[in-house]
Write a protein that holds these residues in place. Structure first.
Motif, PDB file in Angstrom:
ATOM      1  N   THR A  28     -27.366 159.123   3.761  1.00  0.00           N
ATOM      2  CA  THR A  28     -27.161 160.261   2.861  1.00  0.00           C
ATOM      3  C   THR A  28     -28.177 161.386   3.029  1.00  0.00           C
ATOM      4  N   GLY A  29     -29.013 161.325   4.061  1.00  0.00           N
ATOM      5  CA  GLY A  29     -29.951 162.415   4.299  1.00  0.00           C
ATOM      6  C   GLY A  29     -30.854 162.656   3.105  1.00  0.00           C
ATOM      7  N   LYS A  30     -30.895 163.897   2.648  1.00  0.00           N
ATOM      8  CA  LYS A  30     -31.788 164.261   1.549  1.00  0.00           C
ATOM      9  C   LYS A  30     -31.153 164.087   0.167  1.00  0.00           C
ATOM     10  N   LEU A  31     -29.957 163.508   0.099  1.00  0.00           N
ATOM     11  CA  LEU A  31     -29.309 163.310  -1.198  1.00  0.00           C
ATOM     12  C   LEU A  31     -30.129 162.353  -2.056  1.00  0.00           C
ATOM     13  N   ASP A  32     -30.355 162.722  -3.310  1.00  0.00           N
ATOM     14  CA  ASP A  32     -31.097 161.874  -4.244  1.00  0.00           C
ATOM     15  C   ASP A  32     -30.202 160.731  -4.691  1.00  0.00           C
ATOM     16  N   MET A  33     -30.505 159.521  -4.233  1.00  0.00           N
ATOM     17  CA  MET A  33     -29.678 158.359  -4.533  1.00  0.00           C
ATOM     18  C   MET A  33     -30.194 157.564  -5.728  1.00  0.00           C
ATOM     19  N   MET A  34     -31.269 158.012  -6.361  1.00  0.00           N
ATOM     20  CA  MET A  34     -31.852 157.263  -7.466  1.00  0.00           C
ATOM     21  C   MET A  34     -30.872 157.093  -8.624  1.00  0.00           C
ATOM     22  N   ALA A  35     -30.012 158.099  -8.829  1.00  0.00           N
ATOM     23  CA  ALA A  35     -29.088 158.042  -9.952  1.00  0.00           C
ATOM     24  C   ALA A  35     -27.698 157.548  -9.557  1.00  0.00           C
ATOM     25  N   PRO A  86     -22.490 164.503  -4.930  1.00  0.00           N
ATOM     26  CA  PRO A  86     -22.203 163.547  -6.004  1.00  0.00           C
ATOM     27  C   PRO A  86     -21.384 164.225  -7.093  1.00  0.00           C
ATOM     28  N   ALA A  87     -20.702 163.416  -7.903  1.00  0.00           N
ATOM     29  CA  ALA A  87     -19.892 163.964  -8.992  1.00  0.00           C
ATOM     30  C   ALA A  87     -20.778 164.734  -9.967  1.00  0.00           C
TER      31      ALA A  87
END
Length: 218
Positions: A28-35, A86-87
Motif C-alpha cells: 500500500t505504499g504510503k497509505l496509512d493502514m493503522m485504521a 480508503p473509504a
C-alpha cells in the motif's frame, strides 16, 4: 463511498487464482493502514474492494469473476501499480466528488500531449456512457476525481496537473491504455428522476428526444 482523492500508489504483490476468482495481495505504499481492518473497503483503481486480510502495510482482497471481466483489474499483473483510496469517513474532507467505487465502463486513452507543465489526455468512453459526461462535469478515471475539460461525442478531454501525475498512476498512461470509468452519481439519478413513473417500464431505459418533447422539456 469515496472522494476520488488518491491517497497512495500501491503495487500488486501476488495474484492467486481461487476457483475462477482471484485473491490480490497488495503493498500500500504510503497509505496509512493503522485504521484499516478486515472488512473495510478500499478502492483499487476506482474499484471498491473489501480487505479480507491486513498484514502490516499489505492487504488482500478477493476479486470476483464479474469484476475481473468488467474492469481493468483483470489486466493486473505482479508489479502493477494501482491507485488506492480508503473509504471516506465523516471526518474526510470531500475534496473531489462522491464516488461509489462501482465502475460503469471501460475507457481507452487515445492520446496525450504536454500543455505547459500539465498533460492533456483524450479518452474514449463507451457509447452508453456518453450522455453522462458533460463539459466541466466530474468523472472518475481509475478512481481519480477529475473535471472534464472538453467533450465531443464520446471522447472527453482532461487536463492533468503535475501533482496528480505524481500522486497517481496517470503518469504511465499512453495511447491504448484502458481505464475504469465511473460517471457522476448525480447524472445517473437525474436520468431516472426525469423518467418519473416511466422508470418502472422496462422499455423506458433511457431519455430520448421524443420523451423530452412529450413532457415539455423541448
Amino acid at each position: 463511498m469515496f472522494t476520488g482523492i488518491i491517497r497512495a500508489i500501491g503495487e500488486i504483490h501476488t495474484l492467486e487464482p481461487r476457483g475462477g476468482d482471484v485473491r490480490l495481495t497488495l503493498g500500500t505504499g504510503k497509505l496509512d493502514m493503522m485504521a484499516i481492518a478486515p472488512g473495510d473497503s478500499i478502492a483499487v483503481n476506482g474499484v471498491c474492494l473489501t480487505a479480507v486480510l491486513v498484514a502490516g502495510s499489505d492487504f488482500a482482497a478477493d476479486v470476483s469473476r464479474e469484476t475481473l471481466a468488467l474492469t481493468t483489474l483483470g489486466d493486473l499483473r505482479t508489479g502493477s501499480r494501482v491507485n488506492l483510496e480508503p473509504a471516506l469517513t465523516l471526518a474526510t474532507p470531500l475534496g473531489g466528488h462522491l464516488m461509489s467505487g462501482h465502475v460503469d465502463g471501460l475507457g481507452k486513452v487515445l492520446d496525450r500531449h504536454q500543455d505547459a507543465r500539465s498533460v492533456r489526455f483524450r479518452i474514449e468512453a463507451p457509447p452508453e456512457l456518453a450522455r453522462y459526461i458533460a463539459h466541466k462535469g466530474s468523472i472518475g478515471v481509475d478512481g481519480v476525481s477529475l473535471t472534464v475539460n472538453g467533450v465531443k461525442g464520446r471522447v472527453f478531454e482532461l487536463n492533468i496537473i503535475p501533482h496528480t501525475l505524481q500522486e497517481t498512476i496517470m503518469s504511465a498512461y499512453g495511447p491504448g491504455t484502458r481505464v475504469n470509468l465511473e460517471v457522476d452519481l448525480l447524472a445517473r439519478y437525474l436520468e431516472r428522476l426525469v423518467l418519473g413513473d416511466k422508470a418502472a417500464d422496462p422499455a423506458a431505459q433511457t431519455i430520448t428526444a421524443a420523451f423530452l418533447a412529450e413532457h415539455g422539456f423541448t
